[in-house]
Motif scaffolding. Sequence first.
Motif, PDB file in Angstrom:
ATOM      1  N   UNK A 172      -1.506  58.740 -23.728  1.00  0.00           N
ATOM      2  CA  UNK A 172      -0.436  58.468 -24.697  1.00  0.00           C
ATOM      3  C   UNK A 172      -0.249  59.572 -25.727  1.00  0.00           C
ATOM      4  N   UNK A 173      -1.317  60.315 -26.042  1.00  0.00           N
ATOM      5  CA  UNK A 173      -1.236  61.298 -27.121  1.00  0.00           C
ATOM      6  C   UNK A 173      -1.593  62.719 -26.679  1.00  0.00           C
ATOM      7  N   UNK A 174      -2.687  62.859 -25.952  1.00  0.00           N
ATOM      8  CA  UNK A 174      -3.122  64.207 -25.578  1.00  0.00           C
ATOM      9  C   UNK A 174      -2.194  64.826 -24.544  1.00  0.00           C
ATOM     10  N   UNK A 175      -1.872  64.084 -23.488  1.00  0.00           N
ATOM     11  CA  UNK A 175      -1.033  64.635 -22.424  1.00  0.00           C
ATOM     12  C   UNK A 175       0.322  65.104 -22.952  1.00  0.00           C
ATOM     13  N   UNK A 176       1.065  64.292 -23.719  1.00  0.00           N
ATOM     14  CA  UNK A 176       2.349  64.799 -24.237  1.00  0.00           C
ATOM     15  C   UNK A 176       2.194  66.029 -25.128  1.00  0.00           C
ATOM     16  N   UNK A 177       1.088  66.080 -25.877  1.00  0.00           N
ATOM     17  CA  UNK A 177       0.897  67.208 -26.794  1.00  0.00           C
ATOM     18  C   UNK A 177       0.663  68.511 -26.048  1.00  0.00           C
ATOM     19  N   UNK A 178      -0.060  68.453 -24.921  1.00  0.00           N
ATOM     20  CA  UNK A 178      -0.402  69.690 -24.227  1.00  0.00           C
ATOM     21  C   UNK A 178       0.587  70.047 -23.126  1.00  0.00           C
ATOM     22  N   UNK A 179       1.363  69.078 -22.655  1.00  0.00           N
ATOM     23  CA  UNK A 179       2.318  69.364 -21.583  1.00  0.00           C
ATOM     24  C   UNK A 179       3.767  69.356 -22.051  1.00  0.00           C
ATOM     25  N   UNK A 180       4.010  68.755 -23.211  1.00  0.00           N
ATOM     26  CA  UNK A 180       5.371  68.665 -23.715  1.00  0.00           C
ATOM     27  C   UNK A 180       6.173  67.538 -23.116  1.00  0.00           C
ATOM     28  N   UNK A 181       5.530  66.685 -22.318  1.00  0.00           N
ATOM     29  CA  UNK A 181       6.242  65.563 -21.691  1.00  0.00           C
ATOM     30  C   UNK A 181       5.296  64.378 -21.557  1.00  0.00           C
ATOM     31  N   UNK A 182       5.813  63.150 -21.563  1.00  0.00           N
ATOM     32  CA  UNK A 182       4.954  61.975 -21.383  1.00  0.00           C
ATOM     33  C   UNK A 182       4.238  62.020 -20.036  1.00  0.00           C
ATOM     34  N   UNK A 183       3.109  61.338 -19.968  1.00  0.00           N
ATOM     35  CA  UNK A 183       2.375  61.247 -18.706  1.00  0.00           C
ATOM     36  C   UNK A 183       3.239  60.543 -17.669  1.00  0.00           C
ATOM     37  N   UNK A 184       3.324  61.130 -16.488  1.00  0.00           N
ATOM     38  CA  UNK A 184       4.140  60.555 -15.434  1.00  0.00           C
ATOM     39  C   UNK A 184       3.474  59.381 -14.753  1.00  0.00           C
ATOM     40  N   UNK A 185       4.256  58.657 -13.957  1.00  0.00           N
ATOM     41  CA  UNK A 185       3.728  57.466 -13.286  1.00  0.00           C
ATOM     42  C   UNK A 185       2.619  57.808 -12.308  1.00  0.00           C
ATOM     43  N   UNK A 186       2.742  58.947 -11.610  1.00  0.00           N
ATOM     44  CA  UNK A 186       1.696  59.327 -10.658  1.00  0.00           C
ATOM     45  C   UNK A 186       0.365  59.551 -11.366  1.00  0.00           C
ATOM     46  N   UNK A 187       0.414  60.264 -12.470  1.00  0.00           N
ATOM     47  CA  UNK A 187      -0.806  60.497 -13.240  1.00  0.00           C
ATOM     48  C   UNK A 187      -1.373  59.184 -13.757  1.00  0.00           C
ATOM     49  N   UNK A 188      -0.528  58.349 -14.317  1.00  0.00           N
ATOM     50  CA  UNK A 188      -1.013  57.071 -14.865  1.00  0.00           C
ATOM     51  C   UNK A 188      -1.658  56.212 -13.783  1.00  0.00           C
ATOM     52  N   UNK A 189      -1.017  56.130 -12.629  1.00  0.00           N
ATOM     53  CA  UNK A 189      -1.559  55.288 -11.564  1.00  0.00           C
ATOM     54  C   UNK A 189      -2.911  55.810 -11.090  1.00  0.00           C
ATOM     55  N   UNK A 190      -3.011  57.114 -10.866  1.00  0.00           N
ATOM     56  CA  UNK A 190      -4.282  57.678 -10.426  1.00  0.00           C
ATOM     57  C   UNK A 190      -5.363  57.576 -11.484  1.00  0.00           C
ATOM     58  N   UNK A 191      -4.979  57.785 -12.706  1.00  0.00           N
ATOM     59  CA  UNK A 191      -5.906  57.712 -13.841  1.00  0.00           C
ATOM     60  C   UNK A 191      -6.504  56.308 -13.941  1.00  0.00           C
ATOM     61  N   UNK A 192      -5.650  55.302 -13.906  1.00  0.00           N
ATOM     62  CA  UNK A 192      -6.143  53.921 -14.005  1.00  0.00           C
ATOM     63  C   UNK A 192      -6.971  53.537 -12.782  1.00  0.00           C
TER      64      UNK A 192
END
Length: 502
Positions: free
Chosen positions: A319-339
């Motif tokens: 929610x916070x680190x990914x947008x800060x370092x990539x400039x965009x919200x975490x995508x669905x693919x990343x979220x699904x794999x992460x969880x």
Amino acid sequence: MAGQAIERFLPDEAATARLGEDLAMALRPGDVLALSGDLGAGKSTLARALIRALADDAALEVPSPTFTLVQSYEGRLPVHHFDLYRLSSPHELDELGFDEMLADGAALVEWPERAADLMPPGTVTLELVHQGAGRLARLSGAGEAFARMARSLSLRDFLETAGWGHARRRHLTGDASARAYETVSLDGAADRIAMNAPPLVLGPPVRDGKAYAEIAHTARSVAAFVAVDRAMKAGGVSVPEIYAQDLDQGFLLMEHLGKEGFLIDGKPVAERYVAAAELLAMMHGQEWAWRLEAAPGLFHEVPPFDPDAMEVEVDLLLDWYVPAVTGAPAGEELRAGYHREWRALFARLEGGETTLMQRDFHSPNIIWRGQRSGFDRLGIIDFQDALVGPPAYDVASLAFDARVTVPPAIEQATAEAYIAARHAAGPFDEQSFREAYAIMAAQRNSKILGIFVRLDRRDGKPGYLKHLPRIRDYLRRALAHPSLAGLRALYEAHGLLEERTL
């Protein structure tokens, strides 16, 4: 918002100076305190005490800024003392750089009426008027700054009921929460610590209609601290004696455990980390009750560090680190794999050993008392968010200390000391511990990456960003465990372990 007012009678100059200290404890950058009153009403006495308290220098020279219009001082935060009596025009405030000074400091303004309507919204006014042999102080305003100052006056009232009403107050520390700590001093008595812990503000819902703090089981009141303190003291841990408490308001008056920090010159010392690990082993070898008494008839139920709490914490990275370092919200693919990866790891912890998990067992919360012996060398503070969870979490919190770089050799010595102490005390599943240690270290440091970015972006505290390279290094170390190979591959695929500049 309608204004509010608080009145205090000040019988003498010492009481006026104490009021200045009380207000100093509440000041933050951007605050404006306007002082009104006739000549001789005590404005200079109060201003001098406030500035000296911020600077923690009782002998600081504080001349009147009558001719210079403004005098600035460094301290816990910069404070700019304005005297507008000789102001030729309200707009001369702009030439003095008033707004710029508020960017990182507070303003104390005498004769504010000379500035007409140029005082900013949220300005708090303190009026001093003669009343008999003393003065009447009337604090008025609205908004967050006034609420903070009013709360500081309530803390003085609490100290009065505890017999410490005349104590000198000095800021000790704050943390990432709303809690603040002060050193309070009285002649002829040992210093004590005052805790100012406002009730937790839950914030907006983030999942299933619940706020983050609800899911993560963050302590909602100071009663949790009191209950855990009592339990830990009974378990042989050196925690503060609590001399007075107001659980409704969130005020405590406690023992001062000592002034020597856990680090030496800001660096970790292997001997001290090993001693802290051995203390954890002693604690984790005990049986703890989960229903703890904070006061007669008032109990605190220690919450579990359940998978929902673990997951909502690691989601801070998305929610916070990914947008800060990539400039965009975490995508669905990343979220699904992460969880998927994290839920599999959390499942591996199910059925494992649990204990009273302090949650933030690291250098800022440990006082070193080298003149003592055994476990009494370690004074432990800040444990109100304790949970029922894996012992490995506290060891990882210590060995991967978020505020200081712990070299691999000291990290390993810390873990090995804990393992040796647990083996010496009786049967111990070392293999399960090592796996849980890696999982909890990865979980905690993923969470911290998100928290430190959130503190910058949401709360205006950029100082936490300097810790990010260390946290990424800790995360890489933790992810080296074979059980975390899938999670490591996901982090690497999305560049989450790369060095970034924010």
